[in-house]
Design a protein around this motif. Structure first.
Motif, PDB file in Angstrom:
ATOM      1  N   LYS A 108      34.215  17.146   6.678  1.00 61.18           N
ATOM      2  CA  LYS A 108      33.181  16.297   7.261  1.00 61.18           C
ATOM      3  C   LYS A 108      31.964  17.130   7.626  1.00 61.18           C
ATOM      4  O   LYS A 108      32.070  18.141   8.332  1.00 61.18           O
ATOM      5  N   LYS A 109      30.808  16.687   7.166  1.00 66.01           N
ATOM      6  CA  LYS A 109      29.608  17.518   7.247  1.00 66.01           C
ATOM      7  C   LYS A 109      29.107  17.702   8.675  1.00 66.01           C
ATOM      8  O   LYS A 109      28.522  18.747   8.995  1.00 66.01           O
ATOM      9  N   GLU A 110      29.337  16.716   9.555  1.00 64.68           N
ATOM     10  CA  GLU A 110      28.809  16.813  10.913  1.00 64.68           C
ATOM     11  C   GLU A 110      29.388  18.016  11.659  1.00 64.68           C
ATOM     12  O   GLU A 110      28.668  18.736  12.368  1.00 64.68           O
ATOM     13  N   VAL A 111      30.690  18.227  11.508  1.00 64.71           N
ATOM     14  CA  VAL A 111      31.333  19.347  12.195  1.00 64.71           C
ATOM     15  C   VAL A 111      30.849  20.674  11.614  1.00 64.71           C
ATOM     16  O   VAL A 111      30.551  21.623  12.356  1.00 64.71           O
ATOM     17  N   SER A 112      30.753  20.752  10.295  1.00 65.37           N
ATOM     18  CA  SER A 112      30.296  21.991   9.668  1.00 65.37           C
ATOM     19  C   SER A 112      28.861  22.311  10.059  1.00 65.37           C
ATOM     20  O   SER A 112      28.528  23.469  10.353  1.00 65.37           O
ATOM     21  N   ILE A 113      28.000  21.310  10.063  1.00 58.70           N
ATOM     22  CA  ILE A 113      26.606  21.536  10.467  1.00 58.70           C
ATOM     23  C   ILE A 113      26.542  22.034  11.907  1.00 58.70           C
ATOM     24  O   ILE A 113      25.806  22.986  12.221  1.00 58.70           O
ATOM     25  N   ALA A 114      27.317  21.423  12.800  1.00 54.15           N
ATOM     26  CA  ALA A 114      27.310  21.838  14.203  1.00 54.15           C
ATOM     27  C   ALA A 114      27.732  23.291  14.356  1.00 54.15           C
ATOM     28  O   ALA A 114      27.169  24.029  15.177  1.00 54.15           O
ATOM     29  N   ALA A 154      45.541  20.161  -0.053  1.00 54.60           N
ATOM     30  CA  ALA A 154      45.879  18.755  -0.246  1.00 54.60           C
ATOM     31  C   ALA A 154      46.354  18.068   1.030  1.00 54.60           C
ATOM     32  O   ALA A 154      46.172  16.863   1.190  1.00 54.60           O
ATOM     33  N   ALA A 155      46.967  18.793   1.946  1.00 55.36           N
ATOM     34  CA  ALA A 155      47.512  18.206   3.174  1.00 55.36           C
ATOM     35  C   ALA A 155      46.495  18.344   4.298  1.00 55.36           C
ATOM     36  O   ALA A 155      46.456  19.366   4.991  1.00 55.36           O
ATOM     37  N   GLY A 156      45.642  17.333   4.459  1.00 56.30           N
ATOM     38  CA  GLY A 156      44.654  17.378   5.534  1.00 56.30           C
ATOM     39  C   GLY A 156      43.684  18.530   5.423  1.00 56.30           C
ATOM     40  O   GLY A 156      43.096  18.950   6.427  1.00 56.30           O
ATOM     41  N   GLY A 157      43.519  19.057   4.239  1.00 54.40           N
ATOM     42  CA  GLY A 157      42.616  20.184   4.019  1.00 54.40           C
ATOM     43  C   GLY A 157      43.257  21.546   4.176  1.00 54.40           C
ATOM     44  O   GLY A 157      42.618  22.563   3.882  1.00 54.40           O
ATOM     45  N   PHE A 158      44.514  21.582   4.612  1.00 58.51           N
ATOM     46  CA  PHE A 158      45.151  22.866   4.914  1.00 58.51           C
ATOM     47  C   PHE A 158      46.590  22.864   4.409  1.00 58.51           C
ATOM     48  O   PHE A 158      47.494  22.332   5.061  1.00 58.51           O
ATOM     49  N   GLY A 159      46.821  23.459   3.253  1.00 62.36           N
ATOM     50  CA  GLY A 159      48.167  23.588   2.724  1.00 62.36           C
ATOM     51  C   GLY A 159      48.617  22.367   1.942  1.00 62.36           C
ATOM     52  O   GLY A 159      47.839  21.468   1.616  1.00 62.36           O
ATOM     53  N   ILE A 160      49.909  22.352   1.626  1.00 68.21           N
ATOM     54  CA  ILE A 160      50.507  21.268   0.851  1.00 68.21           C
ATOM     55  C   ILE A 160      51.934  21.057   1.334  1.00 68.21           C
ATOM     56  O   ILE A 160      52.600  22.011   1.783  1.00 68.21           O
ATOM     57  N   THR A 161      52.415  19.833   1.264  1.00 71.22           N
ATOM     58  CA  THR A 161      53.787  19.502   1.656  1.00 71.22           C
ATOM     59  C   THR A 161      54.608  19.173   0.419  1.00 71.22           C
ATOM     60  O   THR A 161      54.070  18.904  -0.657  1.00 71.22           O
ATOM     61  N   PRO A 207      32.059  26.553  19.680  1.00 70.96           N
ATOM     62  CA  PRO A 207      33.294  25.928  19.189  1.00 70.96           C
ATOM     63  C   PRO A 207      33.101  24.427  18.989  1.00 70.96           C
ATOM     64  O   PRO A 207      32.384  23.764  19.751  1.00 70.96           O
ATOM     65  N   THR A 208      33.736  23.891  17.963  1.00 67.36           N
ATOM     66  CA  THR A 208      33.655  22.463  17.663  1.00 67.36           C
ATOM     67  C   THR A 208      35.062  21.914  17.506  1.00 67.36           C
ATOM     68  O   THR A 208      36.056  22.646  17.582  1.00 67.36           O
ATOM     69  N   GLU A 209      35.135  20.626  17.277  1.00 63.34           N
ATOM     70  CA  GLU A 209      36.425  20.040  16.941  1.00 63.34           C
ATOM     71  C   GLU A 209      36.932  20.612  15.620  1.00 63.34           C
ATOM     72  O   GLU A 209      36.169  21.187  14.845  1.00 63.34           O
ATOM     73  N   ARG A 210      38.210  20.452  15.369  1.00 65.49           N
ATOM     74  CA  ARG A 210      38.817  20.977  14.149  1.00 65.49           C
ATOM     75  C   ARG A 210      38.207  20.288  12.929  1.00 65.49           C
ATOM     76  O   ARG A 210      37.961  19.083  12.933  1.00 65.49           O
ATOM     77  N   MET A 211      37.941  21.063  11.896  1.00 70.77           N
ATOM     78  CA  MET A 211      37.409  20.484  10.672  1.00 70.77           C
ATOM     79  C   MET A 211      38.455  19.597  10.011  1.00 70.77           C
ATOM     80  O   MET A 211      39.634  19.961   9.950  1.00 70.77           O
ATOM     81  N   THR A 212      38.008  18.453   9.510  1.00 68.24           N
ATOM     82  CA  THR A 212      38.877  17.524   8.810  1.00 68.24           C
ATOM     83  C   THR A 212      38.203  17.085   7.519  1.00 68.24           C
ATOM     84  O   THR A 212      36.975  17.076   7.421  1.00 68.24           O
ATOM     85  N   ASP A 254      30.260  14.196  -0.519  1.00 70.31           N
ATOM     86  CA  ASP A 254      29.354  13.909   0.598  1.00 70.31           C
ATOM     87  C   ASP A 254      29.924  14.625   1.817  1.00 70.31           C
ATOM     88  O   ASP A 254      30.421  14.008   2.765  1.00 70.31           O
ATOM     89  N   SER A 255      29.872  15.955   1.779  1.00 68.32           N
ATOM     90  CA  SER A 255      30.631  16.779   2.722  1.00 68.32           C
ATOM     91  C   SER A 255      30.113  18.202   2.640  1.00 68.32           C
ATOM     92  O   SER A 255      29.190  18.506   1.882  1.00 68.32           O
ATOM     93  N   VAL A 256      30.734  19.082   3.385  1.00 69.74           N
ATOM     94  CA  VAL A 256      30.537  20.526   3.217  1.00 69.74           C
ATOM     95  C   VAL A 256      31.841  21.085   2.683  1.00 69.74           C
ATOM     96  O   VAL A 256      32.837  21.159   3.398  1.00 69.74           O
ATOM     97  N   ILE A 257      31.863  21.369   1.414  1.00 73.41           N
ATOM     98  CA  ILE A 257      33.036  21.804   0.642  1.00 73.41           C
ATOM     99  C   ILE A 257      34.286  20.993   0.978  1.00 73.41           C
ATOM    100  O   ILE A 257      35.386  21.522   1.118  1.00 73.41           O
ATOM    101  N   GLY A 258      34.093  19.677   1.093  1.00 69.23           N
ATOM    102  CA  GLY A 258      35.214  18.776   1.283  1.00 69.23           C
ATOM    103  C   GLY A 258      35.488  18.379   2.710  1.00 69.23           C
ATOM    104  O   GLY A 258      36.255  17.442   2.957  1.00 69.23           O
TER     105      GLY A 258
END
Length: 277
Positions: free
Chosen positions: A218-224, A41-48, A231-236, A212-216
Motif C-alpha cells: 500500500k502506497k500510503e504507508v511506503s510514502i509516509a 504470496a502470504a500477505g507479502g511475506f513468505g508462503i504457506t 515508524p509506521t504501521e506494518r506494510m501490507t 497501484d502501489s509501491v512494489i506491491g
C-alpha cells in the motif's frame, strides 16, 4: 519446450490473479513447464503450504523463493516434505529444503530449476556464482531426457537487488541455461533478450501484484516512511486488481537453449502483452 516464469506473487491480489489467469496462459501458450516465485504470496511475506497447494492445483510446476522464504514459520518444517518448493541454493549447509531440483515435464522431458540469492545489498550468503556453477556442472543441457544427467531445460531464478549482479549471473550461465531471470525488485525490466550463447535473460520479471502501489505494498504507508522517517504501521499488500508479469521462453528441442523470449503481462494497470502461441 515452452517455458513460463512468473515473477514475485505479492499478497492476495497477486495470488488471485495468478490463479485466475494461469490455466488460460498454459492453454494459450501450450506451456510445458511453469515456475512461479512465491516468496511474497502470504500477505507479502513468505508462503504457506495451503497457498503452495493452490498454485500447484492451478498448474504451477515449481515455486521459487528468496529472502522472505522463512517469514511463514510453518515452511521451515514443510519444505522438506514439499519438494516442489525451492529456497535459495546458497543458504549455508544444513538449511532445510533444497535450492535446485530436476523435475519431470510432459513427454518424458526433464527440467532443472535452480534458485539462488544475490549478496549485494542483501544477506551475506554463500557465493551464488559458485553455487550455480556447481549445479550446472552436474547436468548436460540438451542431452535428451533419460540420458543419464541430461536435462531438456534449465531455469535459474536470481533473487537479487542489484541488476549488475543479475546480469553477471546471466552471462555466467550463458550457453548453459535455457533461462536466467531476476526476481525481488518487483518491477519488470525492458532488457528481455537471448544472450549470445543462447540463454534467455531478463533482469527482473516483475511482480504479480497490484501496481497501484509501491512494489506491491500500500502506497500510503511506503510514502509516509520515506517522507516522515518515523515508524509506521506494518506494510501490507495493495489489494486492487493485479497484473500478472513474467516471461515466456521457447527452447530448441535439440540444444535446450532459448530461441524465443517474450514478456507476459495480463490484467491490472500495466500495458498488456501476451505472446502468440
Amino acid at each position: 519446450m515452452n517455458l513460463l516464469f512468473l515473477g514475485d506473487v505479492v499478497g492476495r491480489a497477486g495470488r488471485d490473479a495468478v490463479l485466475a489467469h494461469l490455466p488460460e496462459l498454459r492453454r494459450r501458450l501450450a506451456t510445458d513447464f511453469v515456475v512461479v516465485n512465491g516468496e511474497n504470496a502470504a500477505g507479502g511475506f513468505g508462503i504457506t503450504e495451503k497457498i503452495a497447494r493452490d498454485f500447484f492445483d492451478a498448474g504451477v510446476d515449481c515455486i521459487t523463493t528468496g529472502n522472505h522464504v522463512w517469514d511463514q514459520k510453518e515452511l521451515v518444517g514443510a519444505i522438506d516434505r514439499e519438494t516442489r518448493i525451492l529456497r535459495p541454493l546458497n543458504f549455508p549447509e544444513g538449511t532445510p529444503g533444497r535450492g535446485a531440483a530436476v523435475f519431470q515435464a510432459p513427454r518424458g522431458r526433464r527440467v532443472l530449476v535452480a534458485n539462488v540469492m544475490g549478496r549485494l545489498f542483501m544477506d551475506p550468503l554463500d557465493d551464488p556464482f559458485a553455487a550455480v556453477g556447481h549445479v550446472l556442472r552436474q547436468v548436460r543441457l540438451g542431452a535428451g531426457a533419460g540420458a543419464g544427467n541430461g536435462v531438456d531445460a534449465v531455469i535459474v531464478d536470481v533473487h537479487a537487488e542489484a541488476t549488475s549482479e543479475k546480469m553477471a549471473m546471466g552471462h555466467f550461465c550463458d550457453g548453459r541455461a535455457s533461462l536466467v531471470v531476476g526476481t525481488h525488485s518487483h518491477v519488470p525490466t525492458a532488457d528481455l533478450q537471448i544472450l549470445p550463447g543462447g540463454t534467455a535473460y531478463q533482469s527482473d520479471a516483475g511482480m504479480c501484484g497490484d501496481y497501484d502501489s509501491v512494489i506491491g505494498m500500500k502506497k500510503e504507508v511506503s510514502i509516509a516512511r520515506f517522507v516522515r522517517k518515523l515508524p509506521t504501521e506494518r506494510m501490507t499488500p495493495a489489494e486492487n486488481e493485479a497484473t500478472v508479469c513474467g516471461v515466456f521462453v521457447r527452447t530448441d528441442d535439440r540444444t535446450g537453449l532459448g530461441v524465443r523470449a517474450e514478456p507476459v503481462r495480463i490484467g491490472g494497470r500495466l500495458a498488456p502483452h501476451l505472446p502468440e502461441a
